[in-house]
Design an enzyme around this catalytic site. Structure first.
Site, PDB file in Angstrom:
ATOM      1  N   THR A  35     -26.042  -8.086  12.543  1.00 29.46           N
ATOM      2  CA  THR A  35     -27.011  -7.750  11.255  1.00 29.46           C
ATOM      3  C   THR A  35     -25.952  -7.083  10.329  1.00 29.46           C
ATOM      4  OG1 THR A  35     -28.759  -7.047  12.878  1.00 29.46           O
ATOM      5  CG2 THR A  35     -28.999  -6.320  10.456  1.00 29.46           C
ATOM      6  N   ASN A  79       0.730  -1.237   0.069  1.00 26.72           N
ATOM      7  CA  ASN A  79       0.018  -0.007   0.199  1.00 26.72           C
ATOM      8  C   ASN A  79       0.909   1.307   0.055  1.00 26.72           C
ATOM      9  OD1 ASN A  79       0.715  -0.916   2.853  1.00 26.72           O
ATOM     10  ND2 ASN A  79      -0.512   0.890   3.319  1.00 26.72           N
ATOM     11  N   CYS A 108      -3.407   5.094   7.675  1.00 19.11           N
ATOM     12  CA  CYS A 108      -3.718   4.670   8.808  1.00 19.11           C
ATOM     13  C   CYS A 108      -2.693   5.015   9.912  1.00 19.11           C
ATOM     14  CB  CYS A 108      -3.781   3.255   8.792  1.00 19.11           C
ATOM     15  SG  CYS A 108      -4.830   2.315   7.677  1.00 19.11           S
TER      16      CYS A 108
END
Length: 382
Positions: free
Chosen positions: A238, A152, A331
């Protein structure tokens, strides 16, 4: 002020059709996919359609696709569950992996006593296959190898097929963080039969907060998150239905337009490299990022001929010009630490100079690249 976004390795602009599909999902398909009434069944059908779409393009079985919140969760799930469920005692990786892998294996060493070994890298940041083989054969412990397909920060592409074969011929499992490559490269899990892969929608013009893990059938992994029986029992909670719809739409459009968009973005990168060499000849391309064949077509990482004191103002200067780029992984924003990737491959002299990652997408233009390089040149020569 002109705005130029060249930080696509951090995240990408969401495609217009993805937004439309997600808005429709939020407005009209709001049932819980686990509910048995018609509202829930409609949502469930769409979730399973997305799973089948992704599996078809990867030549996988739908049951091998597990939706997650993104690449970090997928990496954590695979690595942690491999140690917990598959009797993996040794993890082999490299020191230039994404922190989603590096920090996880460090935790597994501290918490579970896993042995972590790091494969040697060449001067450009590529894993040395001879050393990898030596690590694979050093003892009889159950091993998992985790090496990213596209780095990356410097964009290097590893020979993933060769590494996968080497792992399997020595009885090891193979996981690859493919967050920077799924959505940009064609995938066939029969040609490259990795045991585990990871993806994140926001790297290919989809929404943030959704991704998936490819987990080879009958792998033996048990649920990482406990609770309900969602995701065919593989991940409780969910399903983020609207995000899954956005992921599917972005994935489909990425692969429907793969050839034309790859050619366009490759052209941008090639143009950027040539223009940089003309305008700032003392700049260096880190890793293989300046090589069109050995690195991804989506990014370059440039070491600029600027002294350390002046370098402190570089990103501020570019931001004031409206140019978005990165000095490393997004990040790491806010961290005073330098790039752990560049620390492994650059000389002490070059580490003191600023290195900047520019990453491209279908939404960029050559005019934007001209503007960016001119801004860099002005700062270098000032």
């Amino acid at each position: 002020m002109k705005k130029v976004y060249l930080d696509n390795a951090a995240t990408t602009q969401v495609r217009e059709n993805v937004i439309v599909k997600m808005q429709d999902a939020l407005a009209n398909f709001y049932g819980n996919p686990s509910s048995t009434h018609s509202f829930g069944r409609s949502a469930k059908t769409a979730v399973e359609s997305a799973r089948k779409t992704i599996a078809k393009h990867m030549n996988a079985h739908p049951s091998e696709i597990v939706f997650t919140s993104g690449g970090t969760e997928a990496d954590n799930m695979i690595l942690r569950c491999a140690v917990r469920d598959l009797d993996v005692k040794t993890i082999i990786t490299s020191k230039i992996e994404h922190h989603a892998v590096l920090h996880t294996v460090e935790d597994l060493a501290n918490e579970k006593g896993a042995q972590v070994l790091y494969v040697d890298l060449d001067a450009f940041g590529n894993p040395k296959l001879a050393h990898l083989e030596a690590l694979l054969t050093r003892d009889d412990s159950k091993k998992l190898v985790s090496l990213m397909h596209v780095n990356n920060e410097i964009g290097n592409k590893i020979d993933i097929a060769a590494i996968c074969e080497l792992c399997h011929s020595n009885g090891a499992l193979f996981h690859s963080d493919t967050v920077q490559s799924i959505g940009h490269y064609a995938w066939d899990v029969k040609d490259v039969p990795a045991d585990f892969l990871t993806a994140a929608a926001h790297k290919f013009h989809g929404p943030k907060g959704i991704g998936f893990a490819y987990v080879k059938k009958n792998s033996g992994l048990k649920p990482f998150i406990s609770g309900g029986s969602q995701e065919r029992g593989n991940r409780a909670g969910t399903e983020s239905f609207h995000n899954i719809v956005g992921l599917e739409t972005a994935f489909l459009e990425a692969y429907d337009n793969l050839e034309s968009e790859t050619a366009y973005v490759r052209g941008l990168k090639s143009y950027f490299i040539d223009k940089m060499k003309q305008e700032i000849p003392n700049a260096k391309f880190n890793g293989h990022s300046g090589d069109m064949d050995k690195s991804t077509f989506t990014l370059v990482n440039v070491c600029l001929p600027i002294d350390p004191q002046k370098a402190l103002m570089l990103l501020f200067h570019l931001d004031m010009k409206g140019i978005a780029c990165s000095k490393g992984s997004a990040c790491q924003s806010g961290s005073d630490l330098g790039s752990h990737v560049l620390a492994e491959i650059l000389s002490k002299e070059d580490l003191e100079k600023p290195s900047v990652r520019f990453s491209f997408s279908k939404y960029n233009t050559k005019e934007e690249l001209d503007y960016t390089i001119q801004a860099l040149k002005e700062f270098v020569e000032k």
